[in-house]
Design a protein around this motif. Structure first.
Motif, PDB file in Angstrom:
ATOM      1  N   THR A   1       0.859  -1.188   0.000  1.00 59.77           N
ATOM      2  CA  THR A   1       0.000   0.000   0.000  1.00 59.77           C
ATOM      3  C   THR A   1       0.893   1.234   0.000  1.00 59.77           C
ATOM      4  OG1 THR A   1      -0.105   0.135   2.403  1.00 59.77           O
ATOM      5  CG2 THR A   1      -1.775  -1.226   1.292  1.00 59.77           C
ATOM      6  N   LEU A   2       0.315   2.384  -0.363  1.00 63.28           N
ATOM      7  CA  LEU A   2       1.083   3.639  -0.315  1.00 63.28           C
ATOM      8  C   LEU A   2       1.516   3.929   1.113  1.00 63.28           C
ATOM      9  CD1 LEU A   2       2.228   6.159  -1.655  1.00 63.28           C
ATOM     10  CD2 LEU A   2      -0.032   7.240  -1.406  1.00 63.28           C
ATOM     11  N   ALA A   3       0.681   3.587   2.078  1.00 62.17           N
ATOM     12  CA  ALA A   3       1.054   3.803   3.473  1.00 62.17           C
ATOM     13  C   ALA A   3       2.267   2.958   3.831  1.00 62.17           C
ATOM     14  CB  ALA A   3      -0.125   3.476   4.376  1.00 62.17           C
ATOM     15  N   ALA A   4       2.317   1.676   3.340  1.00 62.19           N
ATOM     16  CA  ALA A   4       3.463   0.800   3.644  1.00 62.19           C
ATOM     17  C   ALA A   4       4.718   1.321   2.998  1.00 62.19           C
ATOM     18  CB  ALA A   4       3.151  -0.620   3.182  1.00 62.19           C
ATOM     19  N   LEU A   5       4.612   1.832   1.747  1.00 59.53           N
ATOM     20  CA  LEU A   5       5.792   2.381   1.071  1.00 59.53           C
ATOM     21  C   LEU A   5       6.260   3.656   1.760  1.00 59.53           C
ATOM     22  CD1 LEU A   5       7.763   2.119  -1.299  1.00 59.53           C
ATOM     23  CD2 LEU A   5       6.160   3.458  -2.676  1.00 59.53           C
TER      24      LEU A   5
ATOM     25  N   VAL B   1      -4.083   3.682  -2.172  1.00 59.55           N
ATOM     26  CA  VAL B   1      -3.416   4.990  -2.024  1.00 59.55           C
ATOM     27  C   VAL B   1      -4.124   5.882  -1.007  1.00 59.55           C
ATOM     28  CG1 VAL B   1      -2.457   4.983  -4.368  1.00 59.55           C
ATOM     29  CG2 VAL B   1      -4.748   5.932  -3.945  1.00 59.55           C
ATOM     30  N   SER B   2      -4.980   5.302  -0.177  1.00 56.10           N
ATOM     31  CA  SER B   2      -5.741   6.109   0.780  1.00 56.10           C
ATOM     32  C   SER B   2      -4.893   6.576   1.950  1.00 56.10           C
ATOM     33  CB  SER B   2      -6.943   5.320   1.295  1.00 56.10           C
ATOM     34  OG  SER B   2      -6.513   4.132   1.950  1.00 56.10           O
ATOM     35  N   GLY B   3      -3.795   5.919   2.244  1.00 57.76           N
ATOM     36  CA  GLY B   3      -2.932   6.317   3.360  1.00 57.76           C
ATOM     37  C   GLY B   3      -1.592   6.824   2.854  1.00 57.76           C
ATOM     38  N   GLY B   4      -0.716   7.170   3.791  1.00 58.88           N
ATOM     39  CA  GLY B   4       0.610   7.641   3.420  1.00 58.88           C
ATOM     40  C   GLY B   4       0.572   9.040   2.836  1.00 58.88           C
ATOM     41  N   ASP B   5       1.616   9.397   2.085  1.00 63.17           N
ATOM     42  CA  ASP B   5       1.672  10.720   1.456  1.00 63.17           C
ATOM     43  C   ASP B   5       2.336  10.616   0.090  1.00 63.17           C
ATOM     44  OD1 ASP B   5       4.623  11.125   1.634  1.00 63.17           O
ATOM     45  OD2 ASP B   5       4.220  11.144   3.801  1.00 63.17           O
TER      46      ASP B   5
ATOM     47  N   GLN C   1       9.979  10.842  -3.314  1.00 60.54           N
ATOM     48  CA  GLN C   1       9.998   9.824  -4.356  1.00 60.54           C
ATOM     49  C   GLN C   1       8.595   9.353  -4.737  1.00 60.54           C
ATOM     50  OE1 GLN C   1      12.376   6.833  -2.435  1.00 60.54           O
ATOM     51  NE2 GLN C   1      14.331   7.806  -2.978  1.00 60.54           N
ATOM     52  N   ARG C   2       7.615   9.577  -3.864  1.00 62.83           N
ATOM     53  CA  ARG C   2       6.262   9.050  -4.079  1.00 62.83           C
ATOM     54  C   ARG C   2       5.308  10.084  -4.695  1.00 62.83           C
ATOM     55  NH1 ARG C   2       8.342   8.026   0.649  1.00 62.83           N
ATOM     56  NH2 ARG C   2       7.201   9.739   1.634  1.00 62.83           N
ATOM     57  N   VAL C   3       5.827  11.204  -5.190  1.00 62.80           N
ATOM     58  CA  VAL C   3       4.989  12.292  -5.652  1.00 62.80           C
ATOM     59  C   VAL C   3       4.088  11.883  -6.816  1.00 62.80           C
ATOM     60  CG1 VAL C   3       6.707  13.199  -7.268  1.00 62.80           C
ATOM     61  CG2 VAL C   3       5.001  14.746  -6.282  1.00 62.80           C
TER      62      VAL C   3
END
Length: 405
Positions: free
Chosen positions: A59-63, A85-89, A93-95
């Protein structure tokens, strides 16, 4: 080396085979005896077996939870699948991670393996309804460069923002001309039309009306000559010319000529007035005297003319009335006529052949009066000069510049 997963029954055996292959410098084939690449996997043809390769799923939060320094030049080409992609930011690098899918690492950013999102660079501009700074995007509200994070100040200065970011509030962005500098602000939201902005037109029309004076006395000066048409004509007049009461003098010198030689008369009638004592000299009638002539005639009477004067003791008047008649003649006169307050009364008609009258004087009004006029004129447009809005219909958004993390 051939690996047949169908014949492998034990996980230990598979582990041993992969351990041996670590030291073998050869191509690896799965379900094929003739691999054509470093790893060549041929799908299973059995109906009850699933074929395919799955990359690591995150998940985006895990990354986001992973340390960003884990991925660098040695991880170029690494492949992952983002499931949520509901969590994290979406920073650093993740933009570019905006939706679930396969992403590969290009050495700086995770890029979408399907439809790559455009790479964001420092100095990029965007509009957004987001209210505050986010994901490396900074609101252009005139803030000072010194208020930015220390690592971003050199980037802003490199873009030409030495002291402040541009203030785009209540502005729209335009492409610069060859002479304009980036970040310059100009224009206005309102403007007032000046005469120079109007078309070069004459607005003409007709008018008819009355011009009224305000009541104060004023004069009209005129000068000219009135000419008769050549035939004889008459001027009839009747009135009284009055002096204002103070003594005054009329000086005159001229010759009045008669009317073409024909006999004419001058009628006159009036009273001469005297305000003081004076005398009249007269010739008295003859009177009889006695003279001794001798013894034959004792006395003789003789008429002798005598001059005498009679004194008048005070003011008196003489009333006279007469008419003089004669043929053509002239009257010559020269002198001063002096008097105290008096009037001249006249009544009659003067006759003449064609002649001109020259005049120059001023007519004076003693109060308000009107002038009636008509004609053509240019009309003013009027108006109060209220400023016009220079805006079209609009939607309010914020403008951001990308400076990075």
């Amino acid at each position: 080396m051939i690996i047949d997963f169908i014949s492998i029954k034990k996980g230990i055996l598979l582990t041993g085979i992969f351990s041996i292959s670590t030291f073998a410098f050869a191509q690896i084939g799965i379900n094929t005896a003739t691999p054509h690449s470093t790893l060549d996997i041929e799908g299973s043809i059995e109906a009850n077996r699933v074929a395919g390769i799955q990359a690591p799923r995150l998940t985006l939060a895990a990354l986001t939870a992973k340390i960003s320094s884990l991925y660098g030049a040695n991880q170029i080409g690494a492949l992952i699948y983002i499931t949520n992609v509901s969590g994290g930011d979406r920073t650093g690098q993740r933009v570019n991670i905006s939706s679930p899918g396969y992403y590969y690492f290009d050495g700086s950013f995770w890029q979408n393996l399907g439809i790559p999102e455009p790479k964001v660079l420092s100095g990029d501009i965007k509009y957004s309804v987001v209210e505050t700074d986010h994901d490396g995007w900074y609101l252009m509200n005139g803030r000072t460069v010194a208020s930015l994070p220390a690592n971003l100040r050199p980037i802003a200065q490199k873009l030409g923002f030495t002291n402040n970011l541009p203030d785009t509030r209540d502005r729209f962005l335009k492409t610069k001309t060859g002479t304009e500098a980036v970040g310059v602000i100009g224009g206005t939201n309102t403007f007032t039309i000046a005469e120079a902005n109007l078309p070069n037109l004459n607005l003409s029309g007709s008018f008819s009306g009355t011009s009224a004076s305000g009541g104060a006395s004023h004069t009209h000066t005129f000068s000219g000559t009135s000419a008769s048409g050549g035939s004889a004509h008459n001027h009839t007049f009747s009135g009284t010319s009055a002096s204002g009461g103070a003594a005054h003098t009329h000086t005159l010198s001229s010759i009045a000529s008669g009317n073409g030689g024909a006999a004419h008369t001058h009628p006159f009638s009036g009273t001469s007035s005297n305000t003081g004592n004076h005398t009249h000299t007269y010739l008295a009638p003859p009177r009889a005297t006695t003279k001794d002539r001798g013894p034959l005639v004792s006395k003789v009477s003789v008429d002798v003319p005598t001059n005498n004067q009679i004194d008048a003791a005070g003011a008196h008047t003489h009333t006279f009335s007469a008419t003089s008649s004669n043929n053509a003649h002239t009257h010559t006169y020269s002198g001063n006529a002096a008097s105290t307050s008096h009037t001249h009364a006249y009544d009659g008609t003067s006759t003449s052949t064609a002649h001109n009258h020259t005049f120059s004087t001023t007519s004076e009004s003693s109060g308000a009066h009107n002038h009636t006029l008509s004609g053509n004129a240019n009309f003013p447009l009027g108006g109060s000069g209220i400023a016009l809005s220079n805006r079209s219909a609009y939607l309010v958004v914020n403008a951001y510049v990308y400076l990075g993390q």
